[in-house]
Write an enzyme that holds these catalytic residues in place. Structure first.
Site, short mmCIF file in Angstrom:
data_model
loop_
_atom_site.label_atom_id
_atom_site.label_comp_id
_atom_site.label_asym_id
_atom_site.label_seq_id
_atom_site.Cartn_x
_atom_site.Cartn_y
_atom_site.Cartn_z
N GLY A 7 0.82 -1.22 0.00
CA GLY A 7 0.00 0.00 0.00
C GLY A 7 0.85 1.26 0.00
N ALA A 8 1.75 1.36 -1.00
CA ALA A 8 2.68 2.50 -1.03
C ALA A 8 2.22 3.63 -1.94
CB ALA A 8 4.06 2.01 -1.46
N ASP A 58 -3.71 -6.68 -6.31
CA ASP A 58 -4.70 -6.53 -5.25
C ASP A 58 -4.36 -7.49 -4.12
OD1 ASP A 58 -6.96 -6.59 -3.61
OD2 ASP A 58 -8.32 -6.22 -5.28
N ASN A 85 1.19 -2.43 5.55
CA ASN A 85 0.48 -1.15 5.66
C ASN A 85 -0.84 -1.11 4.91
OD1 ASN A 85 0.35 1.97 5.85
ND2 ASN A 85 0.39 1.58 3.64
N SER A 138 -3.78 0.53 14.43
CA SER A 138 -4.55 1.78 14.57
C SER A 138 -4.99 1.93 16.02
CB SER A 138 -5.80 1.71 13.68
OG SER A 138 -6.68 2.77 13.95
N TYR A 151 -14.26 -2.30 11.04
CA TYR A 151 -12.90 -1.77 10.88
C TYR A 151 -12.11 -2.00 12.17
CZ TYR A 151 -8.95 1.36 10.27
OH TYR A 151 -7.67 1.88 10.20
N LYS A 155 -8.64 -4.31 12.93
CA LYS A 155 -7.39 -3.80 13.53
C LYS A 155 -7.12 -4.51 14.87
CE LYS A 155 -5.98 -1.07 10.27
NZ LYS A 155 -4.71 -1.31 9.55
N PRO A 181 -1.56 4.47 14.75
CA PRO A 181 -1.85 5.90 14.75
C PRO A 181 -3.31 6.21 15.09
CG PRO A 181 -0.99 5.12 12.60
CD PRO A 181 -1.46 3.94 13.37
N VAL A 184 -4.87 10.39 10.99
CA VAL A 184 -3.82 10.84 10.07
C VAL A 184 -4.53 11.33 8.81
CG1 VAL A 184 -1.65 10.22 8.94
CG2 VAL A 184 -2.51 8.80 10.84
P1 NDP Z 1 -4.61 5.66 2.20
O1 NDP Z 1 -5.98 5.38 1.69
O2 NDP Z 1 -3.97 6.95 1.88
O3 NDP Z 1 -3.61 4.48 1.73
C1 NDP Z 1 -4.01 3.15 1.73
C2 NDP Z 1 -3.03 2.34 0.91
O4 NDP Z 1 -3.45 0.96 0.95
C3 NDP Z 1 -3.00 2.76 -0.54
O5 NDP Z 1 -1.68 2.76 -1.01
C4 NDP Z 1 -3.81 1.69 -1.25
O6 NDP Z 1 -3.30 1.47 -2.56
C5 NDP Z 1 -3.50 0.46 -0.37
N1 NDP Z 1 -4.54 -0.55 -0.53
C6 NDP Z 1 -5.83 -0.50 -0.13
N2 NDP Z 1 -6.50 -1.59 -0.54
C7 NDP Z 1 -5.59 -2.35 -1.21
C8 NDP Z 1 -5.68 -3.60 -1.90
N3 NDP Z 1 -6.82 -4.29 -1.97
N4 NDP Z 1 -4.58 -4.09 -2.49
C9 NDP Z 1 -3.42 -3.38 -2.44
N5 NDP Z 1 -3.27 -2.21 -1.80
C10 NDP Z 1 -4.35 -1.70 -1.21
O7 NDP Z 1 -4.71 5.47 3.77
P2 NDP Z 1 -3.60 5.48 4.93
O8 NDP Z 1 -2.27 5.77 4.41
O9 NDP Z 1 -4.14 6.33 6.00
O10 NDP Z 1 -3.70 3.96 5.42
C11 NDP Z 1 -2.57 3.12 5.54
C12 NDP Z 1 -2.78 2.20 6.73
O11 NDP Z 1 -2.83 2.98 7.92
C13 NDP Z 1 -4.09 1.39 6.69
O12 NDP Z 1 -3.82 0.07 7.15
C14 NDP Z 1 -4.97 2.13 7.69
O13 NDP Z 1 -5.93 1.28 8.26
C15 NDP Z 1 -3.95 2.58 8.69
N6 NDP Z 1 -4.33 3.69 9.55
C16 NDP Z 1 -4.72 4.90 9.03
C17 NDP Z 1 -5.07 5.93 9.87
C18 NDP Z 1 -5.58 7.25 9.37
O14 NDP Z 1 -6.20 7.99 10.14
N7 NDP Z 1 -5.32 7.61 8.12
C19 NDP Z 1 -4.97 5.79 11.32
C20 NDP Z 1 -4.57 4.49 11.76
C21 NDP Z 1 -4.24 3.50 10.90
P3 NDP Z 1 -4.20 1.30 -3.88
O15 NDP Z 1 -5.47 2.07 -3.69
O16 NDP Z 1 -3.33 1.80 -4.97
O17 NDP Z 1 -4.42 -0.18 -3.98
C1 8X3 Z 2 -7.84 5.09 11.45
C2 8X3 Z 2 -8.14 5.99 12.57
O1 8X3 Z 2 -9.83 6.51 14.40
O2 8X3 Z 2 -10.66 6.39 12.12
O3 8X3 Z 2 -7.47 3.82 11.84
O4 8X3 Z 2 -10.07 4.40 13.28
S1 8X3 Z 2 -9.75 5.80 13.11
#
Ligand code: NDP
Ligand code: 8X3
Length: 250
Positions: A7-8, A58, A85, A138, A151, A155, A181, A184
């Site tokens: 998920g980069a 995927d 991630n 999370s 969700y 987690k 986190p 974010v």
């Molecule tokens: P984003 O939506 O910005 O990034 C999510 C990433 O996951 C993307 O690169 C996406 O890539 C990838 N992804 C999602 N589904 C798939 C799939 N089926 N196959 C491959 N890749 C996938 O969100 P965040 O950066 O915030 O999220 C990253 C992690 O951090 C997650 O696990 C999230 O639960 C966790 N998190 C986020 C928080 C927040 O508040 N933002 C707080 C706590 C935890 P693509 O779409 O190209 O496939």
């Molecule tokens: C993402 C943060 O608080 O929406 O994991 O669950 S929260």
């Protein structure tokens, strides 16, 4: 050093990719959005003089995970770091109104996807008796909040798996860290609310959320400890967020 980041293509994974590139890691990057993945790979390779292997697939699909992560080229097999991630929240409904396909998407990505990546990469680490797995959990893995139901459950599963991995990989000297986190500002809420930008913006209104780079720095702290030190768990929150539900919004 070689790191795999799932998920980069955006948010936290992308920020970790920049951070590790800066520190000279060669990177295996995954995600579904091919153009973003390729652009990022070119930027990092050109900007930091590292090798980058983009793998567009995927993570919910076992066959695709096996095809890409289970058959890495010979010169990409010595993996030092796995950042699990890739993940998402889909929907925000009470349990009796939830969309079952949203539930499946979260379970398949956040749990199954993390398991597939771990299953294909961890043996490369046990064979070399070294490595570090970082699972992006999370605050939702520590607490539950209204409408967070599935969700939060995914987690909580990540938290359980992290503890289990630490036990199973202990004899191989492999470190396992959970980074959890609070809010974010990434594409996370846009994805949760299915592209409703206004609703996504509301989530971060009136306070300063974390930036993806803040989380990347926490990950780097764990990765950069000396060999005898493992950081089990990092819970990182915006100063304006006390727990899963209490925010100081101005
Ligand atoms: P984003 O939506 O910005 O990034 C999510 C990433 O996951 C993307 O690169 C996406 O890539 C990838 N992804 C999602 N589904 C798939 C799939 N089926 N196959 C491959 N890749 C996938 O969100 P965040 O950066 O915030 O999220 C990253 C992690 O951090 C997650 O696990 C999230 O639960 C966790 N998190 C986020 C928080 C927040 O508040 N933002 C707080 C706590 C935890 P693509 O779409 O190209 O496939
Ligand atoms: C993402 C943060 O608080 O929406 O994991 O669950 S929260």
């Amino acid at each position: 050093m070689i790191a795999v980041i799932t998920g980069a293509t955006s948010g936290i994974g992308r920020a970790i990719a920049f951070h590790l590139a800066e520190h000279g890691y060669d990177l295996i990057l995954t995600g579904r959005r091919k153009k973003l993945l390729e652009e990022l790979s070119q930027t990092l390779a050109a900007g930091f003089g590292i090798r980058v292997l983009p793998l567009c697939f995927d993570i919910r699909k076992k066959e695709e995970a096996e095809k890409y992560l289970g058959h890495l080229p010979d010169d990409w097999q010595e993996i030092d770091v796995l950042i699990n991630n890739a993940g998402l929240a889909a929907g925000f409904h009470p349990i009796h109104e939830g969309d079952i396909s949203d539930w499946e998407q979260m379970i398949d990505t956040n749990i199954r996807g993390l398991l597939y990546a771990t299953r294909y990469i961890a043996p490369l680490m046990t064979a070399r008796r070294t490595g570090h797995i970082v699972n992006i959990s999370s605050i939702a893995g520590k607490e539950v909040y209204p409408n967070g139901n599935v969700y939060c459950a995914t987690k909580h599963a990540v938290e359980g798996l992290t503890r289990g991995m630490r036990i199973d990989l202990l004899p191989y000297g492999i470190k396992v860290t959970s980074v959890s986190p609070g809010a974010v500002e990434t594409e996370f809420s846009l994805v949760r609310f299915k592209g409703d930008a206004q609703r996504a913006k509301e989530v971060y209104k009136g306070y300063q959320p974390l930036k993806a780079e803040d989380v990347a720095e926490a990950v780097w702290f764990a990765l950069s400890r000396p060999p005898h030190v493992n950081i089990n768990d990092i819970l990182i929150m915006p100063t304006a967020q006390a727990n899963a539900v209490f925010f100081d919004r101005k």
